[in-house]
Design a protein around this motif. Structure first.
Motif, PDB file in Angstrom:
ATOM      1  N   LEU A 512     -11.697  -5.900 -17.162  1.00 42.20           N
ATOM      2  CA  LEU A 512     -12.273  -5.296 -15.945  1.00 42.20           C
ATOM      3  C   LEU A 512     -12.560  -3.814 -16.137  1.00 42.20           C
ATOM      4  CD1 LEU A 512     -10.845  -6.919 -12.709  1.00 42.20           C
ATOM      5  CD2 LEU A 512     -12.975  -7.343 -13.912  1.00 42.20           C
ATOM      6  N   THR A 513     -11.756  -3.102 -16.885  1.00 45.25           N
ATOM      7  CA  THR A 513     -12.073  -1.674 -17.117  1.00 45.25           C
ATOM      8  C   THR A 513     -13.302  -1.562 -18.025  1.00 45.25           C
ATOM      9  OG1 THR A 513     -10.412  -1.597 -18.868  1.00 45.25           O
ATOM     10  CG2 THR A 513      -9.761  -0.755 -16.698  1.00 45.25           C
ATOM     11  N   ASP A 514     -13.452  -2.475 -18.959  1.00 44.09           N
ATOM     12  CA  ASP A 514     -14.679  -2.478 -19.776  1.00 44.09           C
ATOM     13  C   ASP A 514     -15.898  -2.763 -18.886  1.00 44.09           C
ATOM     14  OD1 ASP A 514     -13.173  -2.032 -21.983  1.00 44.09           O
ATOM     15  OD2 ASP A 514     -13.369  -4.043 -22.848  1.00 44.09           O
ATOM     16  N   PHE A 515     -15.691  -3.545 -17.827  1.00 45.80           N
ATOM     17  CA  PHE A 515     -16.785  -3.898 -16.912  1.00 45.80           C
ATOM     18  C   PHE A 515     -17.161  -2.688 -16.056  1.00 45.80           C
ATOM     19  CE2 PHE A 515     -19.395  -6.825 -14.593  1.00 45.80           C
ATOM     20  CZ  PHE A 515     -19.272  -6.536 -13.246  1.00 45.80           C
ATOM     21  N   GLY A 516     -16.186  -1.760 -15.887  1.00 44.66           N
ATOM     22  CA  GLY A 516     -16.515  -0.545 -15.140  1.00 44.66           C
ATOM     23  C   GLY A 516     -15.529  -0.197 -14.039  1.00 44.66           C
ATOM     24  N   PHE A 517     -14.536  -1.063 -13.785  1.00 47.69           N
ATOM     25  CA  PHE A 517     -13.498  -0.715 -12.812  1.00 47.69           C
ATOM     26  C   PHE A 517     -12.620   0.397 -13.393  1.00 47.69           C
ATOM     27  CE2 PHE A 517     -13.594  -3.645  -9.233  1.00 47.69           C
ATOM     28  CZ  PHE A 517     -14.399  -4.687  -9.689  1.00 47.69           C
ATOM     29  N   ARG A 518     -12.052   1.217 -12.519  1.00 50.61           N
ATOM     30  CA  ARG A 518     -11.136   2.261 -12.973  1.00 50.61           C
ATOM     31  C   ARG A 518      -9.844   1.643 -13.504  1.00 50.61           C
ATOM     32  NH1 ARG A 518     -13.331   6.529 -14.476  1.00 50.61           N
ATOM     33  NH2 ARG A 518     -14.557   7.758 -13.010  1.00 50.61           N
ATOM     34  N   MET A 519      -9.400   0.582 -12.828  1.00 50.55           N
ATOM     35  CA  MET A 519      -8.150  -0.080 -13.225  1.00 50.55           C
ATOM     36  C   MET A 519      -8.299  -1.582 -13.062  1.00 50.55           C
ATOM     37  SD  MET A 519      -5.272   2.140 -11.231  1.00 50.55           S
ATOM     38  CE  MET A 519      -3.804   1.810 -12.166  1.00 50.55           C
ATOM     39  N   GLY A 520      -7.513  -2.338 -13.837  1.00 51.02           N
ATOM     40  CA  GLY A 520      -7.517  -3.790 -13.692  1.00 51.02           C
ATOM     41  C   GLY A 520      -6.497  -4.222 -12.641  1.00 51.02           C
ATOM     42  N   PRO A 521      -6.450  -5.499 -12.297  1.00 52.81           N
ATOM     43  CA  PRO A 521      -5.604  -5.969 -11.196  1.00 52.81           C
ATOM     44  C   PRO A 521      -4.114  -5.751 -11.430  1.00 52.81           C
ATOM     45  CG  PRO A 521      -6.570  -7.835 -12.386  1.00 52.81           C
ATOM     46  CD  PRO A 521      -7.225  -6.608 -12.907  1.00 52.81           C
ATOM     47  N   PHE A 522      -3.644  -5.860 -12.675  1.00 50.02           N
ATOM     48  CA  PHE A 522      -2.195  -5.757 -12.900  1.00 50.02           C
ATOM     49  C   PHE A 522      -1.726  -4.305 -12.886  1.00 50.02           C
ATOM     50  CE2 PHE A 522      -1.886 -10.118 -13.071  1.00 50.02           C
ATOM     51  CZ  PHE A 522      -2.854 -10.659 -13.902  1.00 50.02           C
ATOM     52  N   ALA A 523      -2.516  -3.427 -13.494  1.00 54.46           N
ATOM     53  CA  ALA A 523      -2.182  -2.005 -13.412  1.00 54.46           C
ATOM     54  C   ALA A 523      -2.254  -1.531 -11.961  1.00 54.46           C
ATOM     55  CB  ALA A 523      -3.140  -1.200 -14.288  1.00 54.46           C
ATOM     56  N   MET A 524      -3.241  -2.045 -11.223  1.00 52.51           N
ATOM     57  CA  MET A 524      -3.391  -1.691  -9.800  1.00 52.51           C
ATOM     58  C   MET A 524      -2.165  -2.166  -9.014  1.00 52.51           C
ATOM     59  SD  MET A 524      -5.479  -0.267  -7.672  1.00 52.51           S
ATOM     60  CE  MET A 524      -7.232  -0.394  -8.022  1.00 52.51           C
ATOM     61  N   GLY A 525      -1.713  -3.391  -9.318  1.00 56.76           N
ATOM     62  CA  GLY A 525      -0.539  -3.922  -8.618  1.00 56.76           C
ATOM     63  C   GLY A 525       0.693  -3.097  -8.890  1.00 56.76           C
ATOM     64  N   ASP A 526       0.845  -2.704 -10.161  1.00 57.61           N
ATOM     65  CA  ASP A 526       1.991  -1.845 -10.514  1.00 57.61           C
ATOM     66  C   ASP A 526       1.941  -0.518  -9.767  1.00 57.61           C
ATOM     67  OD1 ASP A 526       2.639  -2.613 -14.072  1.00 57.61           O
ATOM     68  OD2 ASP A 526       3.135  -3.661 -12.199  1.00 57.61           O
ATOM     69  N   MET A 527       0.724  -0.002  -9.563  1.00 59.74           N
ATOM     70  CA  MET A 527       0.602   1.305  -8.900  1.00 59.74           C
ATOM     71  C   MET A 527       0.915   1.170  -7.399  1.00 59.74           C
ATOM     72  SD  MET A 527      -2.581   3.962  -8.930  1.00 59.74           S
ATOM     73  CE  MET A 527      -3.623   3.056  -7.799  1.00 59.74           C
ATOM     74  N   ALA A 528       0.417   0.079  -6.788  1.00 62.55           N
ATOM     75  CA  ALA A 528       0.612  -0.106  -5.331  1.00 62.55           C
ATOM     76  C   ALA A 528       2.044  -0.530  -5.026  1.00 62.55           C
ATOM     77  CB  ALA A 528      -0.370  -1.140  -4.814  1.00 62.55           C
ATOM     78  N   GLY A 529       2.664  -1.250  -5.965  1.00 65.81           N
ATOM     79  CA  GLY A 529       4.015  -1.769  -5.710  1.00 65.81           C
ATOM     80  C   GLY A 529       3.951  -3.280  -5.563  1.00 65.81           C
ATOM     81  N   LEU A 530       4.535  -4.012  -6.516  1.00 62.23           N
ATOM     82  CA  LEU A 530       4.434  -5.483  -6.524  1.00 62.23           C
ATOM     83  C   LEU A 530       5.234  -6.096  -5.384  1.00 62.23           C
ATOM     84  CD1 LEU A 530       4.803  -6.030 -10.380  1.00 62.23           C
ATOM     85  CD2 LEU A 530       2.685  -5.949  -9.046  1.00 62.23           C
ATOM     86  N   ASP A 531       6.205  -5.353  -4.867  1.00 61.44           N
ATOM     87  CA  ASP A 531       7.063  -5.904  -3.813  1.00 61.44           C
ATOM     88  C   ASP A 531       6.288  -6.128  -2.518  1.00 61.44           C
ATOM     89  OD1 ASP A 531       6.845  -3.119  -4.004  1.00 61.44           O
ATOM     90  OD2 ASP A 531       8.515  -2.798  -2.646  1.00 61.44           O
ATOM     91  N   ILE A 532       5.225  -5.345  -2.302  1.00 58.45           N
ATOM     92  CA  ILE A 532       4.440  -5.511  -1.056  1.00 58.45           C
ATOM     93  C   ILE A 532       3.781  -6.884  -1.036  1.00 58.45           C
ATOM     94  CG2 ILE A 532       2.497  -4.609   0.278  1.00 58.45           C
ATOM     95  CD1 ILE A 532       3.098  -1.857  -1.093  1.00 58.45           C
ATOM     96  N   GLY A 533       3.117  -7.212  -2.122  1.00 57.83           N
ATOM     97  CA  GLY A 533       2.456  -8.522  -2.212  1.00 57.83           C
ATOM     98  C   GLY A 533       3.474  -9.645  -2.184  1.00 57.83           C
ATOM     99  N   TRP A 534       4.611  -9.421  -2.829  1.00 56.94           N
ATOM    100  CA  TRP A 534       5.670 -10.439  -2.880  1.00 56.94           C
ATOM    101  C   TRP A 534       6.160 -10.735  -1.473  1.00 56.94           C
ATOM    102  CZ3 TRP A 534      11.400  -9.666  -4.595  1.00 56.94           C
ATOM    103  CH2 TRP A 534      11.972 -10.911  -4.893  1.00 56.94           C
ATOM    104  N   ARG A 535       6.381  -9.677  -0.659  1.00 53.87           N
ATOM    105  CA  ARG A 535       6.856  -9.849   0.719  1.00 53.87           C
ATOM    106  C   ARG A 535       5.805 -10.593   1.544  1.00 53.87           C
ATOM    107  NH1 ARG A 535       8.331  -4.745   1.830  1.00 53.87           N
ATOM    108  NH2 ARG A 535       6.277  -4.189   2.599  1.00 53.87           N
ATOM    109  N   ASN A 536       4.532 -10.220   1.348  1.00 52.50           N
ATOM    110  CA  ASN A 536       3.465 -10.895   2.111  1.00 52.50           C
ATOM    111  C   ASN A 536       3.375 -12.375   1.745  1.00 52.50           C
ATOM    112  OD1 ASN A 536       2.817  -8.554   3.418  1.00 52.50           O
ATOM    113  ND2 ASN A 536       1.089  -8.032   2.084  1.00 52.50           N
ATOM    114  N   ARG A 537       3.508 -12.664   0.431  1.00 56.32           N
ATOM    115  CA  ARG A 537       3.412 -14.069   0.013  1.00 56.32           C
ATOM    116  C   ARG A 537       4.559 -14.864   0.627  1.00 56.32           C
ATOM    117  NH1 ARG A 537       2.191 -11.647  -4.849  1.00 56.32           N
ATOM    118  NH2 ARG A 537       4.288 -11.942  -5.713  1.00 56.32           N
ATOM    119  N   LYS A 538       5.749 -14.283   0.594  1.00 60.86           N
ATOM    120  CA  LYS A 538       6.901 -15.029   1.146  1.00 60.86           C
ATOM    121  C   LYS A 538       6.697 -15.258   2.637  1.00 60.86           C
ATOM    122  CE  LYS A 538      10.042 -12.243  -0.813  1.00 60.86           C
ATOM    123  NZ  LYS A 538      11.346 -11.642  -1.195  1.00 60.86           N
ATOM    124  N   ALA A 539       6.141 -14.231   3.313  1.00 59.37           N
ATOM    125  CA  ALA A 539       5.930 -14.369   4.774  1.00 59.37           C
ATOM    126  C   ALA A 539       4.938 -15.477   5.067  1.00 59.37           C
ATOM    127  CB  ALA A 539       5.411 -13.045   5.326  1.00 59.37           C
TER     128      ALA A 539
END
Ligand code: T1G
Length: 694
Positions: A512-539
């Motif tokens: 995705l960064t080669d495609f032109g995004f600044r960051m890929g999905p996993f680096a983005m998740g690490d930056m935002a905090g994986l626990d947020i998505g985890w809590r939403n999924r559990k909910a």
């Protein structure tokens, strides 16, 4: 005073100063009619014995917004902008540009050909060509460095961002700043310049470029950082090449290279994509499913919640001069939110993106309270509390007991159902969604969610407020995740599957960064905090096997020093632990891992999103494919030079997208990858999302 009018140009002779006023609404774009009229007016002045100087000006809103973007795909027409610029620069009398409103692109290039520039304090000046996938094409790459120096010129041209009149004056782009420069004070200034001013042509000024001229390589060094930050690397490099030639060799050499590079970029797919986005963004401002112009002006706003989003939204409102009160349930949360605002303001002053005065006046517009009664005078309140439906329902119920019956109530929810929220209120007609993107004081996009019961005035009030705070509103319908997050969830699901099937985070992100995004999905998740998505999924009772396993191991991303990657500060490294964890998940699921090529990764991260976009269009959640593209470029940093997911699909070909989706559905057994009915239909018809036939 005599006056002559030639269509879009008026010439008034005032004590020997010929005031030439451009009138080409709405923004004095320098299309052929205006260029012709200017040439005619200047020819007339050149033969007028009374004339001693020229004051060139435009309208209050715009001196000129530059070349006429709608002409780019048409054949060149004479006089072209370069001829007009040359005529101004070589005019037999002094020419002074009096700038009000904006002087952008070719408009500023025209002004830079003048002998001097005077500007209104509110004026903004810039060369935004790069936002259209272009570079300045009428001498800007040669003249701007000669006025402001190479470093400032590179920053302005590669960022495309306009500067204030004060900054322009400080840099040497403008010679004087005073109110109403086209009026009598400006005429007087011009008359004085005619007697004593330095009439050296801008192209002949060497003092600000002579050091770089004598030290080849200087421009390349200065260009390194702005080049890295540039959103269109192709146009940015073209601009640097022209700037370099114009400094290291000669103005004319640079001008020749500028012409070549401009024509190359103008015909490029990257520029076509960005000119499409310019038009798509303006179309989104005229929604077909929401009446604009019937909203109420928000004199005072409220925000419920002082978290990251609430404090960012409050900053965005205050920056537009709107008094805002933030209400929180607890004092320490309120204190933290206010401290975040103060810190953000101080940082922007330190970075020079805000003056001290602006920061303190914005701070003064922000009040805080623990009491909902403080919102009694608010015209609109934005709820930005915890992403939980019951929490939001309770807040709306409390709000209704304290705000005026006609106050608009908006939720910043990123995916919850606005209609359910509205149904719980006494006045559902005033409830809508305003989905800001984080950080809300920076990101330009707001999804305006059209609640089924919201009335025209409430929707317009929210929509017009977004424009007033300088952001881009896009109207979306009610569904889980609206447009952006609904498509993001589809991409995230595929990213997870690719890990389980054989890929690793580093490869997926690199594609995705080669495609032109600044960051890929996993680096983005690490930056935002994986626990947020985890809590939403559990909910929601959802699972994501790899992400869940990583969270269960206590790895939430940068905040815990490890997530999909290991971190030393912000530096991330591939982590063998994660590779082994992923291999373990594959084994548990009985999946035999296989090598996955980059092309499959790119197709499976983009084509399912496009498929979901087609469903969103078919359901009427988005009104136009261009709206979807504006959302993804402005809200998720899809590379603008690729035009957005739906534009990209049209370029790749919908038949190819459909065929690949079918292929991957068979390969993986994932039936959600099957082409949606609309995508299949358009592919069969040989047409595009944009309506063109292929
Ligand atoms: N050409 C043609 N139309 C333009 C235009 C332009 N340059 N700029 C704006 N419009 C239209 C716009 O489409 C809309 O039309 C209406 O004006 C109002 O615009 C050789 C090659 C000036 C800050 O990139 O940044 O010069 O939708 O809704 O929010 O080097 O417009 O109503 O039918 O945006 O008040 C470089 C682009 C050109 C500036 C005003 N210039 N414009 O913002 O109004 S390339 C730009 C803007 C160039 C030379 C190169 C903004 C604005 P409609 P709006 P706004």
């Amino acid at each position: 005073m005599s006056e002559v009018s030639t269509g879009p140009v008026t010439v008034e002779m005032i004590d020997g100063v010929a005031r030439v006023t451009m009138f080409g609404p709405p923004v004095n774009a320098l299309g052929l009619p205006l260029r012709k009229a200017l040439v005619e007016a200047l020819d007339g002045i050149a033969h007028d014995p009374q004339a001693t100087a020229v004051l060139l000006t435009g309208q209050a809103k715009a001196f000129s917004a530059g070349a006429d973007i709608t002409e780019f795909d048409a054949a060149a027409s004479s006089p072209d902008l370069r001829e007009l610029v040359a005529k101004v620069e070589d005019f037999p009398l002094p020419v002074i540009a009096a700038i009000t409103g904006v002087a952008l692109g070719g408009g500023l290039e025209l002004a830079m050909a003048a002998n001097a520039r005077i500007a209104d304090p509110e004026a903004r000046l810039g060369l935004p060509e790069i936002t259209l996938g272009l570079l300045p094409g009428a001498g800007g790459t040669g003249r701007l460095p000669r006025l402001v120096g190479p470093a400032r010129a590179l920053d302005m041209i590669l960022s495309g961002k306009p500067v204030s009149a004060a900054q322009a004056h400080h840099d040497g782009l403008v010679d004087a700043v005073f109110a109403d420069p086209a009026a009598k004070d400006g005429v007087r200034w011009v008359a004085h310049f005619a007697l004593k001013g330095d009439r050296t042509r801008t192209r002949d000024r060497q003092e600000k470029v002579e050091v770089a001229h004598a030290a080849p390589g200087t421009v390349a060094k200065l260009a390194a950082v702005p080049l890295h930050k540039a959103k269109d690397p192709y146009a940015a490099q073209a601009a640097v090449d022209a700037i370099t030639a114009g400094i290291e060799v000669s103005f004319e050499t640079g001008a020749q290279l500028e012409r070549e590079k401009f024509d190359e970029r103008r015909q490029s797919p990257e520029s076509a994509a960005q000119r499409y986005l310019f038009t798509a963004e303006r179309a989104a401002r005229k929604p077909r499913n929401l009446s604009t112009g019937v909203g109420r002006r928000v004199a005072r706003a409220g925000v419920v919640g002082a978290g990251t989003m609430g404090s960012g939204i409050a900053m965005a409102l205050a920056a537009a001069g709107i008094p805002v009160t933030i209400v929180e349930a607890e004092q320490d949360a309120l204190d933290r939110g206010l401290a975040r605002i103060v810190d953000n303001l101080a940082t922007s002053v330190a970075h020079g993106s805000r003056t001290e005065a602006a920061a303190s006046s914005e701070r003064a517009l922000i009040e805080t309270s623990l009491n909902y009664g403080a919102l009694a005078a608010a015209d609109l309140v934005i709820e930005a509390a915890f992403e939980d439906l019951q929490v939001k329902k309770d807040i709306f119920a409390t709000l209704e007991r304290h705000v005026r019956p006609d106050a608009v109530l908006a939720s910043n929810t990123s995916y919850l159902n606005i209609d359910v929220l509205a149904a719980g209120t006494a006045h559902p007609e005033r409830v809508l969604g305003m989905h800001f993107f984080s950080p809300a004081n920076v990101m330009p996009l707001v999804e305006v969610v059209r609640g089924a019961q919201a009335d025209a005035e409430a929707l317009a009030t929210g929509f017009e407020l977004v424009r007033r705070i300088g952001k881009t509103p896009v109207v979306v319908g009610v569904c889980h995740g609206f447009v952006g997050n609904r498509m993001l969830e589809v991409r995230s699901a595929q990213a997870e599957r690719l890990l389980v099937e054989g890929a690793l985070p580093g490869q997926v992100d690199r594609v995705l960064t080669d495609f032109g995004f600044r960051m890929g999905p996993f680096a983005m998740g690490d930056m935002a905090g994986l626990d947020i998505g985890w809590r939403n999924r559990k909910a929601q009772g959802l699972t994501a096997p790899v992400s869940d396993a990583i969270c269960k191991s206590g790895r939430f991303g940068q905040k815990t020093g490890a997530g999909f990657y290991a971190y030393e500060g912000r530096d991330r490294q591939d982590d063998r632990f994660v590779a082994e964890l992923i291999e373990g998940v594959s084994a548990e699921l009985g999946i035999v891992r296989r090598p996955i090529c980059d092309q499959e990764i790119l197709d499976r991260l983009t084509f399912p999103m496009i498929n979901e976009g087609a469903r969103i269009l078919a359901e009427g959640i988005a009104d136009r494919s261009g709206d979807i593209d504006v959302i993804w470029v402005k809200g998720y940093n899809w590379p603008a030079y690729r035009g957005g997911p739906m534009w990209y699909a049209d370029q790749v070909g919908l038949a190819h997208v459909a065929e690949r989706l079918q292929h991957y559905a068979l390969l993986t057994g994932d039936e959600s990858l099957q082409p949606s009915p609309l995508l299949g239909q358009l592919a069969d018809d040989g047409t595009t999302f944009g309506g063109d036939s292929r």
